[in-house]
Scaffold this active site. Structure first.
Site, PDB file in Angstrom:
ATOM      1  N   GLU A 134       6.505  -4.394 -11.496  1.00 14.35           N
ATOM      2  CA  GLU A 134       8.040  -4.025 -11.078  1.00 14.35           C
ATOM      3  C   GLU A 134       8.729  -4.839 -12.226  1.00 14.35           C
ATOM      4  OE1 GLU A 134       8.506  -4.638  -6.897  1.00 14.35           O
ATOM      5  OE2 GLU A 134       7.598  -2.687  -6.279  1.00 14.35           O
ATOM      6  N   HIS A 163       4.426 -14.053  -5.651  1.00 17.18           N
ATOM      7  CA  HIS A 163       3.058 -14.597  -5.090  1.00 17.18           C
ATOM      8  C   HIS A 163       1.870 -13.939  -5.741  1.00 17.18           C
ATOM      9  CE1 HIS A 163       3.696 -10.693  -3.328  1.00 17.18           C
ATOM     10  NE2 HIS A 163       2.749 -10.729  -2.524  1.00 17.18           N
ATOM     11  N   GLN A 202      13.556  -4.892  -3.870  1.00 18.25           N
ATOM     12  CA  GLN A 202      13.101  -5.486  -4.971  1.00 18.25           C
ATOM     13  C   GLN A 202      13.391  -4.958  -6.400  1.00 18.25           C
ATOM     14  OE1 GLN A 202      10.212  -8.350  -4.605  1.00 18.25           O
ATOM     15  NE2 GLN A 202       8.882  -7.174  -6.115  1.00 18.25           N
ATOM     16  N   TRP A 223       0.504  -7.390  -6.791  1.00 17.30           N
ATOM     17  CA  TRP A 223       0.359  -6.317  -8.034  1.00 17.30           C
ATOM     18  C   TRP A 223       1.540  -5.586  -8.216  1.00 17.30           C
ATOM     19  CZ3 TRP A 223      -1.395  -6.718 -12.534  1.00 17.30           C
ATOM     20  CH2 TRP A 223      -1.774  -5.416 -13.373  1.00 17.30           C
ATOM     21  N   HIS A 273       0.801  -1.358  -0.184  1.00 11.08           N
ATOM     22  CA  HIS A 273       0.115  -0.085   0.081  1.00 11.08           C
ATOM     23  C   HIS A 273       0.683   1.162  -0.072  1.00 11.08           C
ATOM     24  CE1 HIS A 273      -3.918  -1.954   1.061  1.00 11.08           C
ATOM     25  NE2 HIS A 273      -3.063  -2.999   1.092  1.00 11.08           N
ATOM     26  N   ASP A 321      -5.592   5.893   0.623  1.00 14.34           N
ATOM     27  CA  ASP A 321      -5.612   4.476   0.277  1.00 14.34           C
ATOM     28  C   ASP A 321      -7.075   3.935   0.122  1.00 14.34           C
ATOM     29  OD1 ASP A 321      -3.709   1.993   0.444  1.00 14.34           O
ATOM     30  OD2 ASP A 321      -5.616   1.642   1.706  1.00 14.34           O
TER      31      ASP A 321
END
Ligand code: BUP
Length: 477
Positions: A381, A373, A358, A376, A18, A125
């Site tokens: 990315e 996994h 990452q 999103w 988030h 959010d």
């Protein structure tokens, strides 16, 4: 008015999945000349989150930070805190705290003295819709949400309001059969839906059902997606097919790697040593495995994963999460894998249970594919870096995201793979599918093409720039 400076406040919720899109969206508005205020709930659940907020603020000293102290508010006693994921608990805590804490902050920001610009908009959010829609009734500036999952998932979220109206017994899923048929969208199989939405009275179901009908009250929705990736869902949403009367959906993806994310400030970050290790390997030769930051890897699946990786024939970089929250991550991997296996794993690859950056890892030329996994952000990315994806979805919106991976052709999704006790995946199977992904020329070509269009969307004059500039112009009027 040439001197107009739009002032945008951002309010994220809990979890990196988030916070990352929130800060990357804020960076976009900064880039096009806006003034930014971050309103962040504290304490955060993970160290990675608080580090990232610090990095953002030190990289953009002109932006303001206002913190909301959650410790002040005790949680609704009807929620059983022992059974709920800490991130979901934090969502609920934030939702319940906002009424008491946010209005005074917004009042102050929207009536700031002439020296600084009053608030033009609030972007918050997706998990905070209900409290915010009611709080915003007392303010005149517009508010928007940022959505953290694919447009396909957003269509489902928006369509929930229709589903609950359609069912005559009040059970919103009694009318769907084997798949949800949303106008303008390829049907979403029931098996791809977030499991918790089918579980009555889960916190997840409660929040989504309560919030879906309120989407119409927003001024717009910002989404980490782009035309070439999700043309169908974006068109169906904006043409009013999914739900008539929805506010505009703005595709501002791919949310691109930001410089501020590269600042290192946590002691638990080992990105530099990982990048050094990757430097020693040829182009496209290493498979990167990371199954997200919100879920810990099941203990009974770990050994099969290790075996699968050791026999796939490729070097691997395996980021293992043993605990749900990174602050607790002190357990040694050896204890879980055993000394023997740990030694063997480290001969054939690199395994760590620490946080890494990452984006930087995926950008390294040695990485040839990504086992993920179905998160999103991670998918987008990987697309940005043109790396083929093996989507190992097991929860939440991950299966719907994996459908997007599969349909767009940038990766594979073994649909029958899971995490649960019933559907543990054997080492041979893992190794077989990794081999397929790493050796597939056609996947590599498709991922490369998607990378090109993704970068075009983010380049000068691309779709991101067009959307952001148009939005700022609107605030000016
Ligand atoms: Br773990 C990890 N480093 O070590 P998703 C994650 N990330 O940069 P989530 C790191 O966290 P769900 C790490 O790049 C991505 O931006 C990663 O978001 C970053 O998955 C973010 O991929 C994770 O959306 O997912 O939040 O775990 O909501 O699917 O449980």
């Amino acid at each position: 008015d040439e001197s107009f400076v739009a002032h945008v406040a951002f309010l994220p919720s809990s979890g990196l999945g988030h916070l990352n899109p929130c800060l990357r969206t804020a960076e976009l508005f900064l880039r096009y000349g806006c003034k930014i205020t971050l309103i962040t709930p504290k304490p955060t659940i993970s160290l990675a989150e608080s580090d990232l907020i610090t990095q953002f603020c030190s990289s953009f000293p002109s932006s303001q930070l206002t913190q909301i102290d959650l410790n002040l508010i005790p949680l609704d006693p009807s929620i059983n805190v022992n059974t709920v994921d800490p991130f979901w608990l934090q969502f609920e805590t934030i939702r319940q705290s906002l009424h008491r804490l946010l209005p005074s902050i917004l009042t102050k920001l929207s009536s700031s003295p002439s020296s600084s610009s009053p608030l033009s908009a609030l972007i918050y959010d997706v998990s905070l819709i209900s409290p915010l829609v009611s709080i915003m009734e007392s303010f005149t500036f517009p508010s928007y949400i940022y959505f953290i999952a694919p447009a396909r998932m957003f269509s489902f979220f928006a369509y929930l309001s229709v589903l609950s109206e359609k069912s005559n017994d009040g059970k919103h899923f009694s009318c769907i059969g084997d798949a949800v048929e949303i106008p303008g969208i390829a049907p979403i199989p029931k098996s791809s839906l977030p499991p918790l939405i089918l579980q009555p009275n889960s916190l997840f179901e409660k929040i989504l059902m309560e919030d879906s009908p309120k989407l119409r009250k927003l001024h717009g929705i910002f989404m980490n997606s782009f035309e070439d990736l999700e043309a169908e869902a974006l068109a169906a949403l904006n043409d009013g097919k999914v739900v008539p009367g929805l506010p505009p959906v703005h595709a501002i993806g791919p949310l691109v790697p930001c410089e501020f994310e590269k600042v290192r400030c946590s002691t638990n970050n080992c990105t530099d040593s990982v990048l050094k290790w990757l430097d020693e390997h040829p182009k496209g030769s290493v498979v990167y495995v990371c199954l997200g930051n919100k879920t810990s890897t099941r203990r009974d699946q770990i050994k099969d994963m290790a075996n699968g990786l050791m026999s796939c024939g490729y070097k691997f970089l395996w980021v293992v999460k043993l605990k749900v929250v990174d602050k607790e991550e002190e357990e040694e991997l050896e204890n879980v894998l055993g000394n023997e296996m740990m030694k063997k794993v480290n001969e054939k690859g690199m395994v760590i249970n620490k946080w890494v950056n990452q984006m930087e890892i995926l950008g390294h030329p040695a990485i040839g594919g990504f086992v993920n996994h179905g998160g999103w952000n991670s998918i987008v990315e990987a697309i940005w870096h043109g790396k083929p994806i093996l989507s190992w979805a097991h929860d939440g919106d991950q299966k719907i995201a994996s459908e997007v991976v599969q349909i767009s052709g940038v990766g594979v999704w073994p649909e029958e793979w899971g995490w649960g006790k019933q559907n543990l995946v054997k080492g041979e199977e893992i190794s077989k599918v990794i081999k397929e992904m790493m050796s597939s020329e056609s996947l590599r070509i498709k991922a490369g093409k998607m990378m090109e269009v993704a970068r075009k969307a983010a380049s000068v004059g691309g779709s991101i720039e067009v959307v952001i500039k148009k939005q700022i112009e609107e605030w000016k009027m």
